[in-house]
Motif scaffolding. Structure first.
Motif, PDB file in Angstrom:
ATOM      1  N   ALA A 239       0.814  -1.215   0.000  1.00 18.41           N
ATOM      2  CA  ALA A 239       0.000   0.000   0.000  1.00 18.41           C
ATOM      3  C   ALA A 239       0.849   1.266   0.000  1.00 18.41           C
ATOM      4  O   ALA A 239       0.611   2.165  -0.819  1.00 18.41           O
ATOM      5  CB  ALA A 239      -0.966  -0.010   1.190  1.00 18.41           C
ATOM      6  N   PRO A 240       1.850   1.374   0.900  1.00 20.32           N
ATOM      7  CA  PRO A 240       2.660   2.605   0.871  1.00 20.32           C
ATOM      8  C   PRO A 240       3.468   2.749  -0.411  1.00 20.32           C
ATOM      9  O   PRO A 240       3.681   3.863  -0.891  1.00 20.32           O
ATOM     10  CB  PRO A 240       3.566   2.480   2.101  1.00 20.32           C
ATOM     11  N   LEU A 241       3.920   1.642  -0.982  1.00 17.39           N
ATOM     12  CA  LEU A 241       4.666   1.727  -2.229  1.00 17.39           C
ATOM     13  C   LEU A 241       3.768   2.191  -3.371  1.00 17.39           C
ATOM     14  O   LEU A 241       4.166   3.004  -4.210  1.00 17.39           O
ATOM     15  CB  LEU A 241       5.291   0.368  -2.564  1.00 17.39           C
TER      16      LEU A 241
ATOM     17  N   GLU B 213       1.089   3.975  -3.009  1.00 18.95           N
ATOM     18  CA  GLU B 213       0.772   5.382  -2.735  1.00 18.95           C
ATOM     19  C   GLU B 213       1.906   6.281  -3.217  1.00 18.95           C
ATOM     20  O   GLU B 213       1.665   7.343  -3.795  1.00 18.95           O
ATOM     21  CB  GLU B 213       0.540   5.576  -1.237  1.00 18.95           C
ATOM     22  N   MET B 214       3.144   5.839  -2.975  1.00 14.41           N
ATOM     23  CA  MET B 214       4.302   6.599  -3.440  1.00 14.41           C
ATOM     24  C   MET B 214       4.278   6.723  -4.965  1.00 14.41           C
ATOM     25  O   MET B 214       4.486   7.804  -5.524  1.00 14.41           O
ATOM     26  CB  MET B 214       5.595   5.912  -2.997  1.00 14.41           C
ATOM     27  N   ALA B 215       4.009   5.605  -5.647  1.00 15.70           N
ATOM     28  CA  ALA B 215       3.972   5.617  -7.105  1.00 15.70           C
ATOM     29  C   ALA B 215       2.836   6.497  -7.624  1.00 15.70           C
ATOM     30  O   ALA B 215       3.004   7.233  -8.597  1.00 15.70           O
ATOM     31  CB  ALA B 215       3.822   4.195  -7.636  1.00 15.70           C
ATOM     32  N   ASP B 216       1.677   6.420  -6.969  1.00 11.65           N
ATOM     33  CA  ASP B 216       0.541   7.250  -7.384  1.00 11.65           C
ATOM     34  C   ASP B 216       0.903   8.739  -7.317  1.00 11.65           C
ATOM     35  O   ASP B 216       0.567   9.514  -8.227  1.00 11.65           O
ATOM     36  CB  ASP B 216      -0.671   6.986  -6.485  1.00 11.65           C
ATOM     37  N   LYS B 217       1.585   9.129  -6.255  1.00 15.49           N
ATOM     38  CA  LYS B 217       1.955  10.532  -6.098  1.00 15.49           C
ATOM     39  C   LYS B 217       2.964  10.948  -7.162  1.00 15.49           C
ATOM     40  O   LYS B 217       2.860  12.034  -7.758  1.00 15.49           O
ATOM     41  CB  LYS B 217       2.528  10.768  -4.695  1.00 15.49           C
ATOM     42  N   GLN B 218       3.958  10.095  -7.404  1.00 13.24           N
ATOM     43  CA  GLN B 218       4.981  10.429  -8.392  1.00 13.24           C
ATOM     44  C   GLN B 218       4.401  10.448  -9.802  1.00 13.24           C
ATOM     45  O   GLN B 218       4.892  11.177 -10.673  1.00 13.24           O
ATOM     46  CB  GLN B 218       6.133   9.420  -8.311  1.00 13.24           C
ATOM     47  N   ALA B 219       3.367   9.648 -10.032  1.00 10.16           N
ATOM     48  CA  ALA B 219       2.779   9.558 -11.370  1.00 10.16           C
ATOM     49  C   ALA B 219       1.794  10.683 -11.667  1.00 10.16           C
ATOM     50  O   ALA B 219       1.417  10.878 -12.829  1.00 10.16           O
ATOM     51  CB  ALA B 219       2.080   8.209 -11.531  1.00 10.16           C
TER      52      ALA B 219
ATOM     53  N   ALA C  53       7.679   0.263  -7.789  1.00 10.06           N
ATOM     54  CA  ALA C  53       6.870   0.085  -6.581  1.00 10.06           C
ATOM     55  C   ALA C  53       6.319  -1.337  -6.487  1.00 10.06           C
ATOM     56  O   ALA C  53       5.493  -1.627  -5.631  1.00 10.06           O
ATOM     57  CB  ALA C  53       5.717   1.085  -6.563  1.00 10.06           C
ATOM     58  N   GLN C  54       6.804  -2.222  -7.354  1.00 10.67           N
ATOM     59  CA  GLN C  54       6.393  -3.624  -7.380  1.00 10.67           C
ATOM     60  C   GLN C  54       4.904  -3.794  -7.685  1.00 10.67           C
ATOM     61  O   GLN C  54       4.302  -4.805  -7.319  1.00 10.67           O
ATOM     62  CB  GLN C  54       6.765  -4.324  -6.065  1.00 10.67           C
ATOM     63  N   GLN C  55       4.349  -2.832  -8.358  1.00 11.19           N
ATOM     64  CA  GLN C  55       2.958  -2.925  -8.819  1.00 11.19           C
ATOM     65  C   GLN C  55       3.002  -3.382 -10.281  1.00 11.19           C
ATOM     66  O   GLN C  55       2.723  -2.632 -11.211  1.00 11.19           O
ATOM     67  CB  GLN C  55       2.267  -1.568  -8.678  1.00 11.19           C
ATOM     68  N   TYR C  56       3.363  -4.647 -10.455  1.00 10.93           N
ATOM     69  CA  TYR C  56       3.713  -5.122 -11.785  1.00 10.93           C
ATOM     70  C   TYR C  56       2.535  -5.179 -12.753  1.00 10.93           C
ATOM     71  O   TYR C  56       2.698  -4.942 -13.944  1.00 10.93           O
ATOM     72  CB  TYR C  56       4.396  -6.487 -11.683  1.00 10.93           C
ATOM     73  N   THR C  57       1.351  -5.490 -12.259  1.00  6.10           N
ATOM     74  CA  THR C  57       0.194  -5.549 -13.142  1.00  6.10           C
ATOM     75  C   THR C  57      -0.102  -4.174 -13.741  1.00  6.10           C
ATOM     76  O   THR C  57      -0.401  -4.042 -14.939  1.00  6.10           O
ATOM     77  CB  THR C  57      -1.032  -6.072 -12.385  1.00  6.10           C
ATOM     78  N   ILE C  58      -0.018  -3.143 -12.905  1.00  2.00           N
ATOM     79  CA  ILE C  58      -0.242  -1.776 -13.387  1.00  2.00           C
ATOM     80  C   ILE C  58       0.868  -1.379 -14.357  1.00  2.00           C
ATOM     81  O   ILE C  58       0.615  -0.780 -15.410  1.00  2.00           O
ATOM     82  CB  ILE C  58      -0.311  -0.788 -12.218  1.00  2.00           C
TER      83      ILE C  58
END
Length: 216
Positions: free
Chosen positions: A68-70, A72-78, A105-110
């Protein structure tokens, strides 16, 4: 079997941001270490840069406590890139940059979704395809990873990160040491100054010993 990381390219800024974020979340020890070199956003990614992550298990998504925090970090940077994408929804550089943020952020599907969209606009981008293939590997799909690595090599036959990663997946995912050896020898022959040369030589030695021991 020794766990070796797959390779992806990073910019200095991305690497420093990721290190800071990982330290903040207390997970730096479990994350990638990547080569800090300046490149234009390719393709690794990729070409873009080199990343290393443990590949002892193909399924290496972030744990529930860090996912979740990772994200969230990616969402903010994106956010700024997504705004830019509104002006040009098919821009491959912006799409692949967003994919890189979610990959890191290890959100590989996205990440795969954005890489796919980038490749629709620029299908011959071997670096982005290599990153997407690596994401498939981390999701546990070795066959799709191999298919995408092979497509990348069709466009860029000597791409070092593609050769490096495909060799690892052949070795660790398919237990095909002979194929891995052939790919890594091609990597060294076509990229004699490859910065991970020592690692490749060590892997070659390890796999050759492994094959030799199984023949006894």
């Amino acid at each position: 079997m020794q766990a070796i990381s797959l390779q992806r390219q990073w910019t200095n800024k991305q690497a420093l941001l990721l290190v800071s974020a990982c330290l903040a979340f207390g997970i730096a020890g479990g994350w990638f270490t990547r080569g800090f070199q300046k490149t234009s956003d390719p393709p690794v990614a990729q070409p873009r840069a080199a990343v290393t992550k443990s590949a002892s298990s193909a399924t290496s998504q972030a744990s529930p406590s860090t996912a979740a925090p990772l994200k969230e970090m990616a969402d903010k940077q994106a956010a700024s890139l997504l705004a830019k994408l509104n002006a040009d929804p098919t821009d491959p550089d912006t799409l692949s940059s967003i994919g890189n943020l979610y990959y890191d952020a290890q959100q590989y599907t996205i990440a795969i979704d954005y890489y796919n969209r980038a490749l629709q606009s620029r299908p011959s981008d071997a670096s982005v395809r290599t990153d997407m293939a690596t994401a498939w590997w981390y999701l546990g799909n070795a066959d799709e990873a191999i298919a995408q690595f092979n497509r990348a090599l069709a466009d860029a036959p000597t791409n070092p990160n593609t050769l490096f990663n495909l060799g690892l997946v052949k070795w660790q995912g398919k237990h095909d040491g002979a194929a891995a050896i052939a790919l890594w020898k091609k990597l060294l022959a076509s990229n004699p100054n490859y910065e991970q040369k020592d690692k490749v030589l060590q892997m070659l030695s390890d796999v050759e010993k492994q094959i030799g021991s199984t023949k006894r």
